[in-house]
Design a protein around this motif. Structure first.
Motif, PDB file in Angstrom:
ATOM      1  N   LYS A 214     -12.953 -13.115 -15.809  1.00 34.99           N
ATOM      2  CA  LYS A 214     -14.133 -13.267 -14.961  1.00 34.99           C
ATOM      3  C   LYS A 214     -15.361 -13.559 -15.658  1.00 34.99           C
ATOM      4  O   LYS A 214     -16.109 -12.493 -16.136  1.00 34.99           O
ATOM      5  CB  LYS A 214     -14.222 -12.065 -14.023  1.00 34.99           C
ATOM      6  CG  LYS A 214     -12.778 -11.340 -13.531  1.00 34.99           C
ATOM      7  CD  LYS A 214     -12.302 -12.262 -12.381  1.00 34.99           C
ATOM      8  CE  LYS A 214     -11.288 -11.614 -11.723  1.00 34.99           C
ATOM      9  NZ  LYS A 214      -9.912 -10.992 -12.649  1.00 34.99           N
ATOM     10  N   PRO A 215     -15.900 -14.666 -15.975  1.00 33.60           N
ATOM     11  CA  PRO A 215     -16.878 -15.109 -16.722  1.00 33.60           C
ATOM     12  C   PRO A 215     -18.150 -14.235 -16.109  1.00 33.60           C
ATOM     13  O   PRO A 215     -18.868 -14.056 -17.146  1.00 33.60           O
ATOM     14  CB  PRO A 215     -16.851 -16.580 -16.459  1.00 33.60           C
ATOM     15  CG  PRO A 215     -15.688 -17.162 -16.310  1.00 33.60           C
ATOM     16  CD  PRO A 215     -15.004 -15.779 -15.497  1.00 33.60           C
ATOM     17  N   HIS A 216     -18.166 -14.036 -14.848  1.00 24.94           N
ATOM     18  CA  HIS A 216     -19.614 -13.406 -14.451  1.00 24.94           C
ATOM     19  C   HIS A 216     -19.558 -11.880 -14.854  1.00 24.94           C
ATOM     20  O   HIS A 216     -20.684 -11.315 -14.635  1.00 24.94           O
ATOM     21  CB  HIS A 216     -19.827 -13.553 -12.869  1.00 24.94           C
ATOM     22  CG  HIS A 216     -20.005 -15.101 -12.629  1.00 24.94           C
ATOM     23  ND1 HIS A 216     -21.094 -15.958 -13.194  1.00 24.94           N
ATOM     24  CD2 HIS A 216     -19.244 -15.908 -11.865  1.00 24.94           C
ATOM     25  CE1 HIS A 216     -21.136 -17.183 -12.877  1.00 24.94           C
ATOM     26  NE2 HIS A 216     -19.910 -17.198 -12.103  1.00 24.94           N
ATOM     27  N   TYR A 217     -18.693 -11.333 -15.501  1.00 23.95           N
ATOM     28  CA  TYR A 217     -18.550 -10.055 -15.700  1.00 23.95           C
ATOM     29  C   TYR A 217     -18.870  -9.703 -17.196  1.00 23.95           C
ATOM     30  O   TYR A 217     -19.004  -8.603 -17.616  1.00 23.95           O
ATOM     31  CB  TYR A 217     -17.550  -9.041 -15.267  1.00 23.95           C
ATOM     32  CG  TYR A 217     -17.339  -8.953 -13.785  1.00 23.95           C
ATOM     33  CD1 TYR A 217     -18.713  -8.816 -13.054  1.00 23.95           C
ATOM     34  CD2 TYR A 217     -16.052  -8.606 -13.362  1.00 23.95           C
ATOM     35  CE1 TYR A 217     -18.743  -8.598 -11.558  1.00 23.95           C
ATOM     36  CE2 TYR A 217     -15.882  -8.564 -11.832  1.00 23.95           C
ATOM     37  CZ  TYR A 217     -17.205  -8.404 -10.992  1.00 23.95           C
ATOM     38  OH  TYR A 217     -17.084  -7.985  -9.828  1.00 23.95           O
ATOM     39  N   TYR A 218     -18.725 -11.143 -17.929  1.00 23.77           N
ATOM     40  CA  TYR A 218     -18.860 -10.665 -19.281  1.00 23.77           C
ATOM     41  C   TYR A 218     -20.415 -10.833 -19.759  1.00 23.77           C
ATOM     42  O   TYR A 218     -21.148 -11.606 -19.450  1.00 23.77           O
ATOM     43  CB  TYR A 218     -18.222 -12.281 -19.999  1.00 23.77           C
ATOM     44  CG  TYR A 218     -18.446 -12.362 -21.499  1.00 23.77           C
ATOM     45  CD1 TYR A 218     -17.988 -11.421 -22.288  1.00 23.77           C
ATOM     46  CD2 TYR A 218     -19.124 -13.548 -22.063  1.00 23.77           C
ATOM     47  CE1 TYR A 218     -18.408 -11.545 -23.498  1.00 23.77           C
ATOM     48  CE2 TYR A 218     -19.438 -13.780 -23.271  1.00 23.77           C
ATOM     49  CZ  TYR A 218     -19.007 -12.613 -24.097  1.00 23.77           C
ATOM     50  OH  TYR A 218     -19.476 -12.779 -25.593  1.00 23.77           O
ATOM     51  N   CYS A 219     -20.608  -9.763 -20.648  1.00 25.54           N
ATOM     52  CA  CYS A 219     -21.811  -9.572 -21.166  1.00 25.54           C
ATOM     53  C   CYS A 219     -21.641  -9.036 -22.546  1.00 25.54           C
ATOM     54  O   CYS A 219     -20.798  -8.653 -23.029  1.00 25.54           O
ATOM     55  CB  CYS A 219     -22.547  -8.485 -20.149  1.00 25.54           C
ATOM     56  SG  CYS A 219     -21.726  -6.948 -20.029  1.00 25.54           S
ATOM     57  N   LEU A 220     -22.960  -8.926 -23.211  1.00 21.29           N
ATOM     58  CA  LEU A 220     -23.054  -8.278 -24.470  1.00 21.29           C
ATOM     59  C   LEU A 220     -24.337  -7.256 -24.425  1.00 21.29           C
ATOM     60  O   LEU A 220     -25.191  -7.628 -23.898  1.00 21.29           O
ATOM     61  CB  LEU A 220     -23.395  -9.214 -25.521  1.00 21.29           C
ATOM     62  CG  LEU A 220     -22.158 -10.281 -25.932  1.00 21.29           C
ATOM     63  CD1 LEU A 220     -22.322 -11.289 -26.803  1.00 21.29           C
ATOM     64  CD2 LEU A 220     -20.947  -9.369 -26.583  1.00 21.29           C
ATOM     65  N   PRO A 221     -23.792  -6.155 -24.804  1.00 24.81           N
ATOM     66  CA  PRO A 221     -22.638  -5.493 -25.400  1.00 24.81           C
ATOM     67  C   PRO A 221     -21.725  -5.606 -24.197  1.00 24.81           C
ATOM     68  O   PRO A 221     -21.920  -5.321 -23.041  1.00 24.81           O
ATOM     69  CB  PRO A 221     -22.795  -4.152 -25.756  1.00 24.81           C
ATOM     70  CG  PRO A 221     -24.334  -3.869 -26.126  1.00 24.81           C
ATOM     71  CD  PRO A 221     -24.720  -5.049 -24.730  1.00 24.81           C
ATOM     72  N   VAL A 222     -20.339  -5.702 -24.363  1.00 24.95           N
ATOM     73  CA  VAL A 222     -19.345  -6.002 -23.745  1.00 24.95           C
ATOM     74  C   VAL A 222     -18.914  -4.610 -22.821  1.00 24.95           C
ATOM     75  O   VAL A 222     -19.137  -3.783 -23.693  1.00 24.95           O
ATOM     76  CB  VAL A 222     -18.172  -6.862 -24.269  1.00 24.95           C
ATOM     77  CG1 VAL A 222     -17.401  -5.703 -25.151  1.00 24.95           C
ATOM     78  CG2 VAL A 222     -16.817  -7.018 -23.271  1.00 24.95           C
TER      79      VAL A 222
END
Length: 346
Positions: A214-222
């Motif tokens: 799910k790319p729209h839940y990918y963030c940093l920090p993960v």
């Protein structure tokens, strides 16, 4: 039955607005509900001097719709060439409210960040002297360190030694994602605080990976394991003054998110306050929401609370938030919590 909650107008202590067309498209999503926001300086090129921060602030204000009231709180991007006197002058003028530390390569547009911390000690010492906060992206970037361990390792290897070496330095641990981060944030008294994002209160790493990526839940920090998400919920709803809201709302077009090497970031500016009301109600802590969103941040940054108020209303029918924000560069997908939300800002 309608339920309502009126709180002091909130602030966002960690926000990405980008620049140009993107800035003009996403700024109203924040200014609609928030009185102020700490503006991240990781443009290309980054905002590294007081003069550049002033010019960026002018561009933000010129993009603000005439019927909205909003104050951008500017930051400088810390590099190994940052001039301590320029930092002090920008702070003394009232323009700059913090300096941002990105370990080089840690996140979006962080290539100009710090590799050798000895080279920035004069800046940190000057900041401690004048009381200017350091906002920290708390992850190491060593390739041998697992991405899910990088925050914990950063605290032990970098942050704690840095704070011990610079007495009086005021530090904000931005977007903490671990139980260890939540515990450490309580260890520094009035000189240490932590922001927590909306999305890290809602998702864990399963949301990114289970049933397909799910790319729209990918963030940093993960996002981390569920036990870390629960620790963040306990911290945010605790009422402790060391925790406050920093959304890290980060707009990327779908074209840049949905590709083989997609960008990191969740765009939550549109629905953050409604989602927080849901979370705090779920945890039996609606009475703590005002502190987290509206009071603890101003207290740490030593600025007055906003004079206005907002009212959150809970309705019987689920609220339909926009799926996307249209920009000239392409659509930006709004964070979807994956559950029905009944709260909205009146």
């Amino acid at each position: 039955m309608t339920q309502s909650l009126t709180i002091t107008r909130p602030d966002d202590w960690h926000l990405h607005l980008r620049d140009g067309d993107m800035l003009r498209a996403v700024l109203p999503e924040t200014a609609r509900h928030f009185g102020r926001a700490i503006i991240m300086p990781n443009l290309v090129p980054p905002v590294v001097t007081g003069e550049q921060a002033g010019a960026y602030r002018d561009r933000i204000l010129s993009a603000l719709p005439e019927d909205m009231m909003f104050e951008p709180l500017m930051t400088l991007y810390l590099t190994e060439d940052t001039d301590p006197e320029d930092v002090a002058a920008a702070h003394a003028s009232g323009l700059v409210k913090a300096v941002k530390l990105y370990p080089a390569g840690a996140t979006t547009n962080s290539a100009s960040g710090v590799r050798d911390f000895d080279k920035v000690r004069p800046v940190l010492e000057k900041m401690a002297e004048i009381g200017l906060p350091l906002c920290v992206h708390g992850e190491v970037t060593d390739p041998e360190i697992d991405i899910f361990d990088r925050e914990e390792v950063f605290i032990d290897r970098v942050l704690d030694p840095l704070r011990q070496a610079t007495p009086g330095l005021r530090v904000v641990m931005e977007h903490i994602t671990t139980a260890q981060g939540a515990v450490y944030a309580q260890s520094g008294g009035s000189d240490l605080a932590a922001t927590i994002t909306t999305h890290h209160l809602i998702i864990n790493r399963n949301h990114i990976l289970v049933g397909g990526i799910k790319p729209h839940y990918y963030c940093l920090p993960v996002a981390k394991r569920e036990n870390h998400r629960q620790a963040l919920r306990i911290a945010a709803t605790s009422g402790l003054p060391c925790y406050f809201l920093g959304t890290d709302s980060a707009p990327h077009t779908d074209a840049n998110k949905l590709q083989a090497c997609g960008c990191a970031g969740c765009f939550t500016a549109t629905n953050t306050m409604a989602l927080l009301a849901h979370v705090f109600e779920e945890d039996g802590a609606l009475d703590k929401l005002e502190g987290f969103a509206s009071k603890n941040g101003p207290a740490f940054y030593r600025v007055p609370e906003n004079p206005g108020q907002i009212t959150l209303v809970k309705q019987d029918a689920p609220v339909a938030f926009p799926e996307q924000i249209k920009t000239p560069d392409g659509p930006v997908t709004v964070f979807d919590p994956g559950f029905a939300v009944h709260w909205t800002v009146a």
